[in-house]
Design a protein around this motif. Structure first.
Motif, PDB file in Angstrom:
ATOM      1  N   PRO A 481      24.105  28.755  35.611  1.00 21.75           N
ATOM      2  CA  PRO A 481      25.540  29.002  35.682  1.00 21.75           C
ATOM      3  C   PRO A 481      26.078  29.846  34.524  1.00 21.75           C
ATOM      4  CG  PRO A 481      25.130  26.793  34.869  1.00 21.75           C
ATOM      5  CD  PRO A 481      23.786  27.436  35.030  1.00 21.75           C
ATOM      6  N   PHE A 482      27.019  30.696  34.813  1.00 22.30           N
ATOM      7  CA  PHE A 482      27.811  31.421  33.817  1.00 22.30           C
ATOM      8  C   PHE A 482      29.074  31.868  34.522  1.00 22.30           C
ATOM      9  CE2 PHE A 482      24.383  34.094  35.510  1.00 22.30           C
ATOM     10  CZ  PHE A 482      25.071  35.123  36.117  1.00 22.30           C
ATOM     11  N   THR A 483      30.050  32.322  33.746  1.00 17.91           N
ATOM     12  CA  THR A 483      31.315  32.744  34.338  1.00 17.91           C
ATOM     13  C   THR A 483      31.458  34.251  34.225  1.00 17.91           C
ATOM     14  OG1 THR A 483      32.300  30.645  33.695  1.00 17.91           O
ATOM     15  CG2 THR A 483      33.827  32.418  34.258  1.00 17.91           C
ATOM     16  N   VAL A 484      31.701  34.891  35.353  1.00 15.56           N
ATOM     17  CA  VAL A 484      31.916  36.338  35.367  1.00 15.56           C
ATOM     18  C   VAL A 484      33.417  36.595  35.505  1.00 15.56           C
ATOM     19  CG1 VAL A 484      31.458  38.493  36.615  1.00 15.56           C
ATOM     20  CG2 VAL A 484      29.676  36.713  36.485  1.00 15.56           C
ATOM     21  N   VAL A 485      33.986  37.349  34.579  1.00 14.56           N
ATOM     22  CA  VAL A 485      35.374  37.779  34.725  1.00 14.56           C
ATOM     23  C   VAL A 485      35.313  39.255  35.123  1.00 14.56           C
ATOM     24  CG1 VAL A 485      37.589  38.111  33.568  1.00 14.56           C
ATOM     25  CG2 VAL A 485      36.192  36.103  33.028  1.00 14.56           C
ATOM     26  N   LEU A 486      35.629  39.520  36.370  1.00 17.28           N
ATOM     27  CA  LEU A 486      35.481  40.868  36.938  1.00 17.28           C
ATOM     28  C   LEU A 486      36.858  41.531  36.967  1.00 17.28           C
ATOM     29  CD1 LEU A 486      33.528  41.571  40.277  1.00 17.28           C
ATOM     30  CD2 LEU A 486      35.229  43.081  39.305  1.00 17.28           C
ATOM     31  N   THR A 487      37.055  42.521  36.107  1.00 14.74           N
ATOM     32  CA  THR A 487      38.346  43.216  36.044  1.00 14.74           C
ATOM     33  C   THR A 487      38.310  44.419  36.971  1.00 14.74           C
ATOM     34  OG1 THR A 487      37.491  44.297  34.064  1.00 14.74           O
ATOM     35  CG2 THR A 487      39.025  42.490  33.720  1.00 14.74           C
ATOM     36  N   ASP A 488      39.116  44.342  38.005  1.00 18.79           N
ATOM     37  CA  ASP A 488      39.129  45.409  39.021  1.00 18.79           C
ATOM     38  C   ASP A 488      40.331  46.331  38.795  1.00 18.79           C
ATOM     39  OD1 ASP A 488      38.968  47.024  41.212  1.00 18.79           O
ATOM     40  OD2 ASP A 488      39.383  45.453  42.692  1.00 18.79           O
ATOM     41  N   ASN A 489      40.051  47.478  38.171  1.00 17.45           N
ATOM     42  CA  ASN A 489      41.112  48.479  37.985  1.00 17.45           C
ATOM     43  C   ASN A 489      40.859  49.696  38.866  1.00 17.45           C
ATOM     44  OD1 ASN A 489      38.984  49.653  36.656  1.00 17.45           O
ATOM     45  ND2 ASN A 489      39.917  49.579  34.621  1.00 17.45           N
ATOM     46  N   ALA A 521      37.935  50.351  49.586  1.00 18.14           N
ATOM     47  CA  ALA A 521      38.462  49.003  49.840  1.00 18.14           C
ATOM     48  C   ALA A 521      37.335  47.993  49.640  1.00 18.14           C
ATOM     49  CB  ALA A 521      39.019  48.928  51.259  1.00 18.14           C
ATOM     50  N   ILE A 522      36.985  47.797  48.373  1.00 15.27           N
ATOM     51  CA  ILE A 522      35.863  46.888  48.081  1.00 15.27           C
ATOM     52  C   ILE A 522      36.409  45.468  47.930  1.00 15.27           C
ATOM     53  CG2 ILE A 522      33.965  46.403  46.484  1.00 15.27           C
ATOM     54  CD1 ILE A 522      34.464  49.446  45.524  1.00 15.27           C
ATOM     55  N   ASP A 523      35.867  44.565  48.697  1.00 12.77           N
ATOM     56  CA  ASP A 523      36.291  43.162  48.609  1.00 12.77           C
ATOM     57  C   ASP A 523      35.305  42.432  47.688  1.00 12.77           C
ATOM     58  OD1 ASP A 523      36.847  40.498  48.942  1.00 12.77           O
ATOM     59  OD2 ASP A 523      37.199  40.646  51.106  1.00 12.77           O
ATOM     60  N   PHE A 524      35.664  42.388  46.408  1.00 10.64           N
ATOM     61  CA  PHE A 524      34.751  41.796  45.435  1.00 10.64           C
ATOM     62  C   PHE A 524      34.543  40.300  45.661  1.00 10.64           C
ATOM     63  CE2 PHE A 524      36.008  45.704  43.304  1.00 10.64           C
ATOM     64  CZ  PHE A 524      34.779  46.179  42.880  1.00 10.64           C
ATOM     65  N   GLY A 532      26.240  33.834  47.196  1.00  6.68           N
ATOM     66  CA  GLY A 532      26.172  32.391  46.961  1.00  6.68           C
ATOM     67  C   GLY A 532      26.933  31.901  45.749  1.00  6.68           C
ATOM     68  N   ALA A 533      27.595  32.829  45.023  1.00  2.43           N
ATOM     69  CA  ALA A 533      28.349  32.397  43.841  1.00  2.43           C
ATOM     70  C   ALA A 533      29.651  31.728  44.266  1.00  2.43           C
ATOM     71  CB  ALA A 533      28.660  33.599  42.952  1.00  2.43           C
ATOM     72  N   GLN A 534      30.200  30.980  43.311  1.00  8.60           N
ATOM     73  CA  GLN A 534      31.506  30.375  43.502  1.00  8.60           C
ATOM     74  C   GLN A 534      32.501  31.463  43.099  1.00  8.60           C
ATOM     75  OE1 GLN A 534      31.265  26.374  41.913  1.00  8.60           O
ATOM     76  NE2 GLN A 534      32.967  26.926  40.573  1.00  8.60           N
ATOM     77  N   VAL A 535      33.414  31.865  43.980  1.00  4.58           N
ATOM     78  CA  VAL A 535      34.248  33.036  43.694  1.00  4.58           C
ATOM     79  C   VAL A 535      35.718  32.753  43.955  1.00  4.58           C
ATOM     80  CG1 VAL A 535      34.469  35.525  44.036  1.00  4.58           C
ATOM     81  CG2 VAL A 535      32.336  34.404  44.636  1.00  4.58           C
ATOM     82  N   VAL A 536      36.564  33.321  43.116  1.00  2.00           N
ATOM     83  CA  VAL A 536      38.000  33.157  43.311  1.00  2.00           C
ATOM     84  C   VAL A 536      38.702  34.419  42.836  1.00  2.00           C
ATOM     85  CG1 VAL A 536      38.318  32.045  41.056  1.00  2.00           C
ATOM     86  CG2 VAL A 536      39.919  31.558  42.902  1.00  2.00           C
ATOM     87  N   LYS A 537      39.827  34.717  43.461  1.00  2.00           N
ATOM     88  CA  LYS A 537      40.642  35.840  42.994  1.00  2.00           C
ATOM     89  C   LYS A 537      41.809  35.253  42.226  1.00  2.00           C
ATOM     90  CE  LYS A 537      42.400  40.144  43.419  1.00  2.00           C
ATOM     91  NZ  LYS A 537      42.322  41.295  44.286  1.00  2.00           N
ATOM     92  N   THR A 558      30.090  31.386  38.491  1.00  2.00           N
ATOM     93  CA  THR A 558      31.452  31.501  39.013  1.00  2.00           C
ATOM     94  C   THR A 558      31.920  32.928  38.757  1.00  2.00           C
ATOM     95  OG1 THR A 558      31.915  29.211  38.423  1.00  2.00           O
ATOM     96  CG2 THR A 558      33.821  30.633  38.791  1.00  2.00           C
ATOM     97  N   VAL A 559      32.498  33.545  39.754  1.00  4.36           N
ATOM     98  CA  VAL A 559      33.041  34.892  39.580  1.00  4.36           C
ATOM     99  C   VAL A 559      34.555  34.819  39.760  1.00  4.36           C
ATOM    100  CG1 VAL A 559      33.036  37.277  40.418  1.00  4.36           C
ATOM    101  CG2 VAL A 559      30.907  35.950  40.427  1.00  4.36           C
ATOM    102  N   ILE A 560      35.292  35.271  38.756  1.00  7.76           N
ATOM    103  CA  ILE A 560      36.748  35.316  38.855  1.00  7.76           C
ATOM    104  C   ILE A 560      37.155  36.789  38.874  1.00  7.76           C
ATOM    105  CG2 ILE A 560      38.939  34.507  37.884  1.00  7.76           C
ATOM    106  CD1 ILE A 560      37.301  32.481  36.218  1.00  7.76           C
ATOM    107  N   VAL A 561      37.736  37.203  39.973  1.00  3.28           N
ATOM    108  CA  VAL A 561      38.149  38.605  40.118  1.00  3.28           C
ATOM    109  C   VAL A 561      39.634  38.698  39.771  1.00  3.28           C
ATOM    110  CG1 VAL A 561      38.312  40.550  41.725  1.00  3.28           C
ATOM    111  CG2 VAL A 561      36.479  38.857  42.002  1.00  3.28           C
TER     112      VAL A 561
END
Ligand SMILES: Cc1ncc(C[n+]2csc(CCOP(=O)(O)OP(=O)(O)O)c2C)c(N)n1
Ligand SMILES: [Mg+2]
Length: 608
Positions: A481-489, A521-524, A532-537, A558-561
């Motif tokens: 486990p680790f947390t990804v903070v994905l900044t979509d600009n 139109a990428i749906d991260f 299979g990751a736990q993902v939230v926007k 966990t991926v947080i977009v």
């Protein structure tokens, strides 16, 4: 002589499994492998036979498997490493970028690409490149400029010399880096009577070279003669395990410190002599010290252009450069006064020789003021509009503790984190030697494998995520486990700003400024979830903060977009960076930028 009959591949992995650290752990923790033509039958069989002692892991891309291995070695301060094996051809050349990354960052990793048949019987084999003029060239020769040791294993007895040389390089504090043992496919499968003694466990100690007496005396004299010295802490401090020694040295003699990208986190940000970072991504208070210093003491730094403001700071006319480094190559850069030695040993010796010599207080008020400035930049926004990268960093900072490691490699985030992130000791992992997009997700996995007790936060832009993300599925599969903070600009934000900063039109960086028939139109969220990751926007900074809390204790990544504004830079601190602007152009903005560029280069000091 007692011998053991093994294939060359079996002998290689058996030998690797008994190379130990002084703490009694395997130096090569395990082997990342994607099998194919060139390694499945030979090395594949051998790895299966030893899997309960030396584990094998399967990734999705050779380059990113190697990124995980590199992040693992960096987290272990080069005291442990991993191997990566690939098929001949594309699997092998996929690893070349990672080898370069390890080479620049001076990190150990063992590359074992399959190679062509030594006996040439079936030539040309699938994936063989065929050089018309040189029969000894294979795709693996691409590794030569980007590894510290290269060998082609074309006879089974070659491993008797190649393997010890490989480990010597990986455990050499000065010459440390990647190694490539290109392993001919038929040789892997060939049997040989190996001396049993070859497989006796061996402990690899990392030496600590003492300074030369004259260089030491001269370094002490230079420091005594200074009025306003400044310490620049580089990655070598961490690899030497000299973090406490630097802090003690600074505290005893009252010398302020700044940290490079590789050195950041050597000393906890709360230490009051810690003035942040220098150079292009420097803090306001750190760069003020750099401007005023009469002696810059580089410790374990290779003086990359971000650190030196492309040599507009840390050089003449007003200051002297002292470079303490394990390698003479770095110690002598730009005519610096050199002290070649292990950082910890050198600092202890210098400190003893300096006695109770103390310098006047640096401007502590400037440091306090800097934190006020950055508090404002990182505060949660109260208006509408997309959040800035600084605000995202603020949210992460407020929701992580001393047990966290924030990591990154390319894009806006490395610079923004260098200048803003308040790193606890050991809490910062930046690949900014090669700044390779696509290091992030796999790197986060490698860090967590090395330090399961840490909370790993991976900061990644949409561009870097798109470049390489598939080890997310590996991390899910392996329960890392680790947390990804994905900044979509919506694009390459930092390069878009750099382009305009050099007079260029916004072109080919943000997705909407690039050739398209349909808007991207990428749906991260859907993308990461499909692995299979736990993902939230997160809709905003407040939700990002809540999701960071919710991610704690997760058993899978966990991926947080979050959508962010591509336009604002960090907004504080840094110095000039040399990016060459065209001398002639039809664009007025380029001509103006060129004018400013020419003026700025006049502040560069190329020789000390
Ligand atoms: C493999 C690789 N290719 C290209 C680059 C050049 N580059 C550096 S940052 C960047 C854009 C990064 O975009 P993103 O990850 O979305 O970060 P942002 O600046 O938008 O936050 C590019 C193209 C690089 N560092 N690495
Ligand atoms: Mg982006």
């Amino acid at each position: 002589m007692t011998t053991i009959r093994l294939t060359a591949a079996q002998a290689m992995v058996k030998w690797l499994s008994v190379q130990m650290t002084p703490e009694g752990e395997r130096f090569i923790e395990g082997v990342w492998a994607i099998f194919g033509h060139g390694n499945v039958a030979g090395l594949g069989e051998a790895l299966h036979g030893i899997k309960d002692t030396l584990p094998t892991w399967r990734g999705h891309n050779e380059q990113t498997m190697a990124h995980a291995a590199i992040a693992y070695a960096k987290t272990h301060k080069r005291r442990r490493a991993m191997a990566v094996t690939s098929s001949i051809g594309p699997g092998a050349t996929n690893m070349v970028t990672a080898a370069a990354l390890a080479h620049v960052n001076r990190l150990p990793v063992l590359f074992i690409p399959g190679d062509v048949f030594a006996n040439r019987a079936p030539d040309p084999v699938l994936q063989q490149i065929e050089d018309f003029d040189d029969a000894t060239v294979s795709a693996n020769d691409c590794f030569r400029p980007v590894v510290r040791y290269f060998d082609r294993i074309s006879r089974p007895e070659h491993i008797l010399t190649a393997l010890p040389r490989a480990l010597r390089v990986m455990t050499d504090p000065a010459n440390c880096g990647p190694v490539c043992l290109a392993f001919c496919q038929d040789t892997q499968a060939e049997a040989y009577d190996y001396p049993a003694e070859f497989f006796t466990p061996k402990v690899w100690h990392i030496r600590r070279p003492e300074p030369d007496a004259r260089e030491l005396a001269e370094a002490v004299a230079a420091i005594k003669a200074a009025k306003k010295p400044l310490i620049v802490t580089g990655g070598g401090v961490i690899y030497s395990g000299a973090e406490a020694a630097v802090l003690e040295f600074a505290a005893k003699h009252n010398i302020p410190m700044v940290e490079t990208q590789a050195g950041k986190g050597a000393v906890d940000w709360e230490e009051k002599l810690h003035f942040g970072s220098p150079g292009v991504t420097g803090t306001g208070c750190g760069n003020q010290l750099a401007a005023d210093a009469d002696l810059v003491i580089g410790i374990g730094t290779r003086f990359q252009d971000f650190t030196t403001g492309s040599w507009t700071v840390f050089s003449k006319p007003n200051r002297k450069l002292l470079s303490i480094n394990i390698h003479g190559y770095d110690a002598a850069k730009r005519g610096a006064q050199s002290l070649v030695a292990d950082a910890k040993v050198a600092l202890e010796k210098i400190s003893a020789a300096l006695g109770h010599h103390r310098f006047a207080d640096p401007d502590f008020a400037a440091r306090d003021k800097w934190f006020q400035t950055t508090d404002a930049l990182m505060a949660a926004p109260n208006g509408a509009g997309l959040p800035t990268d600084a605000q995202v960093i603020g949210a992460v900072q407020r929701n992580t503790g001393k047990q966290s490691v924030v990591m990154c490699a390319a894009g806006t985030m490395p610079g923004a984190l260098h200048v803003l992130w308040r790193a606890a000791a050991g809490g910062y992992h930046m690949e900014y030697g090669f700044s390779c997009m696509g290091y992030e997700v796999a790197g986060a996995m490698g860090i967590k494998m090395a330090a399961p007790e840490k909370d790993v936060i991976c900061m990644v832009g949409d561009g870097s995520y798109m470049m390489a993300n598939s080890e997310l599925a590996t991390a899910v599969m392996m329960g890392i486990p680790f947390t990804v903070v994905l900044t979509d600009n919506r694009g390459y934000g930092c390069i878009n700003r750099l382009q305009q900063g050099t007079g260029g039109a916004p072109f080919n960086n943000l997705l909407d400024d690039s050739y398209h028939v349909n808007p991207a139109a990428i749906d991260f969220v859907a993308h990461a979830r499909s692995m299979g990751a736990q993902v939230v926007k997160a809709a905003d900074i407040a939700q990002l903060e809540a999701e960071l809390q919710a991610a704690k204790g997760a058993k899978i990544p966990t991926v947080i977009v979050i959508d962010t504004d591509p336009n604002p830079g960090t907004g504080a601190g840094g110095t000039w960076w040399d990016v060459a602007v065209p001398e002639v152009s039809t664009r007025r903005e380029v001509n103006e930028a060129r004018e400013a560029y020419v003026q700025a280069t006049k502040r560069q000091w190329l020789v000390n």
